[in-house]
Write a protein that holds these residues in place. Sequence first.
Motif, PDB file in Angstrom:
ATOM      1  N   UNK A   3       0.822  -1.215   0.000  1.00 38.22           N
ATOM      2  CA  UNK A   3       0.000   0.000   0.000  1.00 38.22           C
ATOM      3  C   UNK A   3       0.859   1.269   0.000  1.00 38.22           C
ATOM      4  N   UNK A   4       1.820   1.327   0.897  1.00 38.95           N
ATOM      5  CA  UNK A   4       2.644   2.546   0.996  1.00 38.95           C
ATOM      6  C   UNK A   4       3.377   2.795  -0.323  1.00 38.95           C
ATOM      7  N   UNK A   5       3.797   1.735  -0.975  1.00 38.61           N
ATOM      8  CA  UNK A   5       4.486   1.877  -2.260  1.00 38.61           C
ATOM      9  C   UNK A   5       3.571   2.528  -3.297  1.00 38.61           C
ATOM     10  N   UNK A   6       2.286   2.147  -3.270  1.00 32.57           N
ATOM     11  CA  UNK A   6       1.367   2.761  -4.244  1.00 32.57           C
ATOM     12  C   UNK A   6       1.161   4.238  -3.919  1.00 32.57           C
ATOM     13  N   UNK A   7       1.083   4.570  -2.648  1.00 33.08           N
ATOM     14  CA  UNK A   7       0.894   5.976  -2.264  1.00 33.08           C
ATOM     15  C   UNK A   7       2.116   6.817  -2.653  1.00 33.08           C
ATOM     16  N   UNK A   8       3.293   6.281  -2.397  1.00 35.31           N
ATOM     17  CA  UNK A   8       4.514   7.043  -2.732  1.00 35.31           C
ATOM     18  C   UNK A   8       4.638   7.215  -4.246  1.00 35.31           C
TER      19      UNK A   8
END
Lengths: 81, 755
Positions: B421-426
């Motif tokens: 998830x964090x990778x998609x946000x970044x």
Amino acid sequence: MLHVTLSGSLKSAAGGRQTVEIEAGTIRQLLIALEREVPSLSEHLEQGVAVSIDGEIFRDTWSQEIRPGAEVFVLPRLAGG
Amino acid sequence: MSLDHDSVSPNRDFKVVGSRPVRPDGVDKVTGRAKYGADLSAPDMLIAKILRSPHAHARIKSIDTSKAVALPGVKGVVTAADFGSVRRSLRAVLENCMAQSKALYEGHAVAAIAAVNGEIADAALELIRVDYEVLAHVTDVEAAMAEDAPLLHEDMITQGIDPAPIKPSNIAQFLEIGHGDVAKGFAAADAVIERSFKTEATHQGYIEPQACLASVAQDGMAELWCCTQGHFVVRDTCAQLCDIDASRLRVTASEIGGGFGGKTTVFIEPLALMLSKKSGRPVKIVMSRDEVFKATGPTSSTMMKVRIGATKDGRITAGAAELCYQGGAFPGAPVEFGAMSAFACYDLENLHVSGYDVVVNRPRQAAYRAPGAPMSTFAVESVVDEMAARLGLDPVNFRLKNASSSGSKSAYGPKFGIIGLAETLRAAKAHPHYTAPLKLGQGRGIACGFWFNFGGQTSVSMNLQMDGTVNLSLGTPDIGGSRASMCLMAAEELGIAYDKVRAIIADTASLGYNDTSEGSRVTFSAGMATIAAARDAVAKLCQRAALIWDIPVDAVVWENGEAKPSGANAGEFDPLSLADIAAKAGNTGGPIAGHSEINADGAGVSFATHMVDSEVDQETGQVKILRYTVVQDAGKAIHPSYVEGQFQGGAAQGIGWALNEEYIYGADGRMQNAGFLDYRLPVASDLPMIDTVIIEVANPGHPYGVRGVGETSIVPPLAAVANSVSAAAGVRLTHLPMSPPRVLQAIDAAKLAAK
């Protein structure tokens, strides 16, 4: 002894009971013991459930081993489109 | 089972996986040669038509088919009386296919007629006399929950309430999930936002209506050709409903013109089989678009409340939601999946979600891509967006601060494994879209979404031909490019070129059981089975090479598509290719094949972040989508073009759900817009090019790291579009679809309030 958590509709079917202490080393043993302990779950168990063991979700694959002290959740069987 | 992953790292240097070869079904589809559900005919075939209830709710006092049966050319009729009793779990399936004592929605099948042609079948339908006692109806979820609402099922007592209610109601089930102490969490918040939301029912909107051809011979042998996402499930369901041995019913899945979950159950197939059984002739049924809208599964409409509390520095202290989903005339609305998904993107200490599964006089809902999740995510992500604005925080940073990560306790209990998830946000934040300038009257929305994905029972068979080419038999209908993906994985394992492998979808008599193509499971589980089948074949190839060389099998290794001696001690031999070994199969033990029959576990959950720019016409309320970007974790993209296609397709359907698509009912409980002229699907001219970014955070539960991608992509768009439109309109939109009248009404109400 496993500390088994019932989620969502399974908790509802168990009359609001969220946790069950069960002696089991496999999913098959878990399901048999669970039905014995909470007979009102029998319809859900017949239709199929999912079992989360230490974060990994399994279908009701009877032979899957459960280590002592594992974090176990019984969830509704997943469906999708 | 889980495959042994030690021998293959998801980070390995793939040779063909990850490439973009031409799709194997492309030529047939663009030339019209592909055979869909309605494309098959048989000698002496009859055409069947279905009589459907014109009433939203009516007791069926009697059905007189005598005049219809007497019409020359009519060869068979079926009603509910022709079907025997079935086990509990199939009762609703049968009653949805054919009304029993009551018609529960407009379009509910009451009788079916088979005749020598469609005109006679239509004429015969006119001759059937049904004596209805029209009953009060209810189509709205809120109205259906009222104390005095008309009851669909007089014996339905709400499950999940202790003590059980004494009176029946339209609420089939109540459930709760969560953890922590939400009261404490809200008390610790500096800001609390609570809002109510509604979404309307939408249809999966597949272009190909349901169609089938059934043939039951006098000796009881039966065949069924149909358009489905799961022909093994169709076989097992129909075999039970029509009292046919499963082994005597061979079901073949046609090409499929879209399914999106709507073709995971049966509607017409048992009727065609029963008519064929009674008439002794093949029977074909093709649904009209009107029937598809009125009698096959749309998704739920919903009513929801969401409450979120957060501290000034942007930490969410509690989340709560109440979800009410109607599932049509039978229990089974996907409210539990909605509850489990609603807050899945956030690592929350205090969470409570309750859900109500409600029945109304509408067609029985069927799965629609990530069933239940888009609606609850719309509600939660709208409040998350509003909270970020209230706190003066960047919406991506606010989400990142609260994002679920590996080890986070999910809303439904278990801790997440490795997730992206964090990778998609970044990646969304780093995308040029995020900082592109907007004009006055335009708005940007962002939203995250989650879906579980699962594995399930899967069989794959691989046959090596004597020229070194390979046939792959799959049992999961190809609804999103899976034949190409399976060929890529087979080629990768065998060490041969992609175009040396041909995949087909085998019928139910030719392959072991396969669960339906649903739950974003196909590339994961059929891929896992394909890899296992290929390894099985490789082991046999090594055995044959050992025989040819007359050395022990453990002295043979398989590298780059060739058998080689494992070292100097094994002997000096020229490598043998797959083709070399296959050509000698007749001398070394017979045909070479690989098989795999598994119950695939280890599916990895998937997250996505969507960004969208829109413009609102303040005079008319019309919304134009200007730019759209999907960022999603695929684990490993086997065929990136198909992955991108899934991302774009989910976004397009989500945009339709957000802006236009809606079941509209009249006061008589009848659907007012059962056609594509009035039920407005987005078309190409409504959409910008949808940009995609594939994130690859490998799923450790799959040998190549695959996560399902087919459903997550429809979870964020409802919220992302709503956040964008709300920003552009200057007022929070809480009722989907955001059709021009609703947007205009919200703008006018905001103007009035400002005065």
